[in-house]
Design a protein around this motif. Structure first.
Motif, PDB file in Angstrom:
ATOM      1  N   GLN A 238       3.434   1.200 -31.482  1.00 55.91           N
ATOM      2  CA  GLN A 238       4.062  -0.050 -31.885  1.00 55.91           C
ATOM      3  C   GLN A 238       3.173  -0.755 -32.897  1.00 55.91           C
ATOM      4  OE1 GLN A 238       5.516  -2.489 -28.678  1.00 55.91           O
ATOM      5  NE2 GLN A 238       4.983  -4.348 -29.780  1.00 55.91           N
TER       6      GLN A 238
ATOM      7  N   GLY B  96       8.000  -0.707 -29.019  1.00 57.84           N
ATOM      8  CA  GLY B  96       7.559   0.498 -28.320  1.00 57.84           C
ATOM      9  C   GLY B  96       8.150   0.482 -26.917  1.00 57.84           C
ATOM     10  N   GLN B  97       8.115   1.603 -26.252  1.00 57.81           N
ATOM     11  CA  GLN B  97       8.587   1.646 -24.869  1.00 57.81           C
ATOM     12  C   GLN B  97       7.480   1.051 -23.995  1.00 57.81           C
ATOM     13  OE1 GLN B  97       6.710   3.887 -22.770  1.00 57.81           O
ATOM     14  NE2 GLN B  97       5.503   4.060 -24.644  1.00 57.81           N
ATOM     15  N   GLY B  98       7.765   0.753 -22.751  1.00 58.41           N
ATOM     16  CA  GLY B  98       6.800   0.062 -21.918  1.00 58.41           C
ATOM     17  C   GLY B  98       6.158   0.889 -20.824  1.00 58.41           C
TER      18      GLY B  98
ATOM     19  N   PRO C 262       1.805   0.343 -26.878  1.00 55.73           N
ATOM     20  CA  PRO C 262       2.894   1.227 -26.485  1.00 55.73           C
ATOM     21  C   PRO C 262       3.194   2.294 -27.532  1.00 55.73           C
ATOM     22  CG  PRO C 262       3.570  -1.077 -26.320  1.00 55.73           C
ATOM     23  CD  PRO C 262       2.252  -1.048 -27.011  1.00 55.73           C
TER      24      PRO C 262
ATOM     25  N   VAL D 217       9.217   5.593 -29.369  1.00 63.31           N
ATOM     26  CA  VAL D 217      10.133   6.691 -29.083  1.00 63.31           C
ATOM     27  C   VAL D 217      11.344   6.624 -30.016  1.00 63.31           C
ATOM     28  CG1 VAL D 217       9.443   6.908 -26.665  1.00 63.31           C
ATOM     29  CG2 VAL D 217      11.297   5.359 -27.270  1.00 63.31           C
TER      30      VAL D 217
ATOM     31  N   ALA E  56      13.614   3.405 -31.659  1.00 63.65           N
ATOM     32  CA  ALA E  56      12.881   2.137 -31.698  1.00 63.65           C
ATOM     33  C   ALA E  56      13.226   1.362 -32.968  1.00 63.65           C
ATOM     34  CB  ALA E  56      11.383   2.397 -31.637  1.00 63.65           C
TER      35      ALA E  56
ATOM     36  N   TYR F  90       8.619  13.840 -24.087  1.00 67.87           N
ATOM     37  CA  TYR F  90       9.558  12.757 -23.813  1.00 67.87           C
ATOM     38  C   TYR F  90       8.900  11.701 -22.945  1.00 67.87           C
ATOM     39  CZ  TYR F  90      13.201  15.908 -25.463  1.00 67.87           C
ATOM     40  OH  TYR F  90      13.959  16.731 -26.235  1.00 67.87           O
TER      41      TYR F  90
ATOM     42  N   ASN G 227      10.448   8.885 -20.389  1.00 68.32           N
ATOM     43  CA  ASN G 227      11.678   8.405 -19.754  1.00 68.32           C
ATOM     44  C   ASN G 227      12.913   9.021 -20.416  1.00 68.32           C
ATOM     45  OD1 ASN G 227      12.845   6.991 -17.669  1.00 68.32           O
ATOM     46  ND2 ASN G 227      13.081   5.115 -18.854  1.00 68.32           N
TER      47      ASN G 227
ATOM     48  N   VAL H 116      13.323  10.141 -23.441  1.00 68.34           N
ATOM     49  CA  VAL H 116      13.491   9.838 -24.865  1.00 68.34           C
ATOM     50  C   VAL H 116      12.308  10.446 -25.618  1.00 68.34           C
ATOM     51  CG1 VAL H 116      13.799   8.026 -26.598  1.00 68.34           C
ATOM     52  CG2 VAL H 116      14.644   7.670 -24.272  1.00 68.34           C
TER      53      VAL H 116
END
Length: 92
Positions: free
Chosen positions: A7, A20-22, A30, A33, A36, A61, A63, A65
């Protein structure tokens, strides 16, 4: 291998991966993916208002993704910058 995108990193035209994913972090930041959001960015000609990351590895991946790597393109066509972090690599 290519470095993962975090991110806050820019694409080749200055668009920032602003989400970003968490779940997975590198150095407290983060990882980005597929899908985004990417900030607006100036380019020669009309500016790109917004975009999303679209190209990703099929190897890693988070989660369910795929992660985004240096060299992957955003929906706007700009590549993710090679000025990525240097701690985590993902096979192409």
């Amino acid at each position: 291998m290519a470095f993962v995108i975090l991110q806050g990193m820019m694409n080749t035209a200055g668009g920032v991966a602003s989400a970003g994913q968490g779940l997975v972090y590198v150095g407290g930041v983060p990882m980005v993916v597929n899908g985004a959001s990417v900030s607006s960015h100036p380019i020669p000609g009309p500016a790109v208002e917004s975009s999303i990351t679209t190209s990703s590895t099929s190897m890693v991946y988070i989660n369910n993704v795929a992660v985004t790597r240096v060299g992957d393109n955003d929906m706007c066509g700009h590549g993710r910058s090679s000025a990525g972090q240097s701690k985590v690599n993902v096979n192409k």
